[in-house]
Design an enzyme around this catalytic site. Structure first.
Site, PDB file in Angstrom:
ATOM      1  N   GLY A  11      33.508  46.602  49.770  1.00  0.00           N
ATOM      2  CA  GLY A  11      33.368  45.149  49.605  1.00  0.00           C
ATOM      3  C   GLY A  11      34.192  44.391  50.638  1.00  0.00           C
ATOM      4  CG  PHE A  12      35.611  39.748  51.615  1.00  0.00           C
ATOM      5  CD1 PHE A  12      35.962  39.733  52.963  1.00  0.00           C
ATOM      6  CD2 PHE A  12      36.152  38.787  50.767  1.00  0.00           C
ATOM      7  CE1 PHE A  12      36.849  38.778  53.454  1.00  0.00           C
ATOM      8  CE2 PHE A  12      37.029  37.834  51.247  1.00  0.00           C
ATOM      9  CZ  PHE A  12      37.393  37.834  52.594  1.00  0.00           C
ATOM     10  CB  THR A  36      28.003  43.348  45.141  1.00  0.00           C
ATOM     11  OG1 THR A  36      29.214  43.935  44.689  1.00  0.00           O
ATOM     12  CG2 THR A  36      27.142  42.939  43.957  1.00  0.00           C
ATOM     13  N   GLY A  37      28.703  45.774  47.404  1.00  0.00           N
ATOM     14  CA  GLY A  37      29.416  46.144  48.634  1.00  0.00           C
ATOM     15  C   GLY A  37      28.402  46.474  49.720  1.00  0.00           C
ATOM     16  CG  ASP A  57      28.044  52.970  38.346  1.00  0.00           C
ATOM     17  OD1 ASP A  57      29.123  52.385  38.109  1.00  0.00           O
ATOM     18  OD2 ASP A  57      26.978  52.725  37.768  1.00  0.00           O
ATOM     19  CG  LEU A  76      40.128  45.758  45.281  1.00  0.00           C
ATOM     20  CD1 LEU A  76      40.675  47.064  45.823  1.00  0.00           C
ATOM     21  CD2 LEU A  76      40.134  44.733  46.387  1.00  0.00           C
ATOM     22  CE1 TYR A 153      34.548  39.174  39.124  1.00  0.00           C
ATOM     23  CE2 TYR A 153      35.684  37.092  38.827  1.00  0.00           C
ATOM     24  CZ  TYR A 153      35.527  38.278  39.508  1.00  0.00           C
ATOM     25  OH  TYR A 153      36.351  38.572  40.573  1.00  0.00           O
ATOM     26  CE  LYS A 157      37.544  41.186  38.362  1.00  0.00           C
ATOM     27  NZ  LYS A 157      37.780  42.504  38.978  1.00  0.00           N
ATOM     28  CB  THR A 183      40.436  35.938  49.084  1.00  0.00           C
ATOM     29  OG1 THR A 183      41.520  35.867  48.143  1.00  0.00           O
ATOM     30  CG2 THR A 183      40.897  36.679  50.324  1.00  0.00           C
TER      31      THR A 183
END
Ligand code: UDP
Length: 318
Positions: A11-12, A36-37, A57, A76, A153, A157, A183
């Site tokens: 990912g980012f 999504t990565g 996964d 992450l 989400y 979390k 970020t």
């Protein structure tokens, strides 16, 4: 050689973390399901003998000979964009998001237990929901809609935090929780719908900058290099076991101000267009980073204009 597992490493933020540990000469195991990565993010490291990519996964039990003798584990792995227009958004992966943060965190904590590895759970400012207190200190319990559109989400979390602390208390795992605030920087996905990447790409392409609502809502933007330094310090600094620490840049801006800044910095003739505000969109967000300053001796160094300049250069080159 020390070994670090980075779940969500394609990912980012995860891919920047892989790069940073590789330049410190650690062995890096990147685990990512790639929902999504993006494999492009880790392409430069594939030929590095200290780097290993496992397409997994994390919601399934992890079994691989590489997953032994681990010193550090970062989690992450989660979709992270709230923008439902983006394919990559957690709104379009609601179950995957809940399970990555619950089952996924559980399996990784088990791995930390077996390996006696240090563990870091990447939580989010989203645990504060639409905060009634600003700036948000770690002691604030938040104002979250438990079943609204963002709840997959936010509650994912919050569950991830709860199970991380349960492992600290019950099994004495050396784990910490980091709540990261907005970020941005190079390697953000162009199409994931986040405000910085949307505005920059719209401005470069001469399309209208889409401000949701009246643009008076605020966010505080942290450049990715500052975030990576903070995450590493949180893992490596002594006395962080069982701690919950905010990381972000407290420089708070309205979204309209951000749109105007990006328009000006790109010399764009794009118009600013006002669109409907998404449901449960937080009105303010600003980290209280006193704890990070005290425990980690960390604070961000890169100001918004400087960080935007680097990010604009990145997107222009794409
Ligand atoms: N936003 C916007 N235009 C866009 C994308 C986002 O005005 O094209 C707004 C969004 O409604 C929110 C803020 O910018 O108020 C930050 O959105 P983002 O999705 O980047 O992250 P969030 O902080 O909401 O998780």
């Amino acid at each position: 050689m020390q070994k670090v597992l980075i779940a969500g490493g394609a990912g980012f933020i995860g891919s920047h973390l892989c790069k940073s540990f590789l330049s410190d000469s650690l062995g890096v195991i990147c685990v990512d399901s790639l929902i999504t990565g993006d494999e492009k993010n880790i392409k430069p490291f594939i030929t590095n003998p200290n780097f290993k990519f496992l397409r997994y996964d994390i919601t399934q039990p992890l079994q691989d000979k590489e997953l032994s003798e681990l010193d550090y584990i970062f989690n992450l792995a989660s979709p992270a964009s709230p923008n439902k227009k983006s394919q990559r958004s957690y709104i379009n992966y609601p179950i995957e998001t809940l399970l990555a943060n619950s089952d996924g965190t559980h399996y990784l904590l088990e791995l930390a237990k077996i390996n006696s590895a240090k563990f870091l759970y990447v939580s989010s400012s989203e645990v504060y929901g639409d905060p009634e207190l600003s700036p948000q200190p770690e002691t604030y319990f938040g104002n979250v809609n438990p079943n609204g559109i963002r709840s997959v989400y936010d509650e994912g979390k919050r569950f991830g935090e709860a199970i991380t602390m349960a492992y600290v208390r019950k099994f004495n795992i050396d784990a910490r929780i980091i709540r990261i605030f907005n970020t941005y920087g190079p390697k953000m996905q162009k199409d994931d719908g986040r405000v910085v990447s949307n505005f920059i790409n719209q401005a470069i392409e001469g399309k209208p900058l889409t401000v949701y609502g009246d643009g008076s809502q605020t966010r505080s933007f942290c450049y990715v290099d500052d975030m990576i330094n903070g995450l590493k310090l949180a893992m490596l600094t002594l006395n962080t076991k069982g701690e919950v620490i905010n990381l972000g840049n407290p420089d708070e801006r309205t979204i309209l101000e951000l749109a105007k800044t990006i328009k000006q910095m790109t010399n764009s003739s794009s118009k600013i267009e006002f669109k409907e505000l998404p449901e449960d969109d937080p009105k303010v967000r600003r980290p209280d980073i006193e704890k990070a300053k005290r425990l980690l001796k960390w604070s961000p160094n890169i100001n918004l204009e400087h960080g935007l300049k680097k990010t604009i250069e990145y997107f222009k080159k794409l």
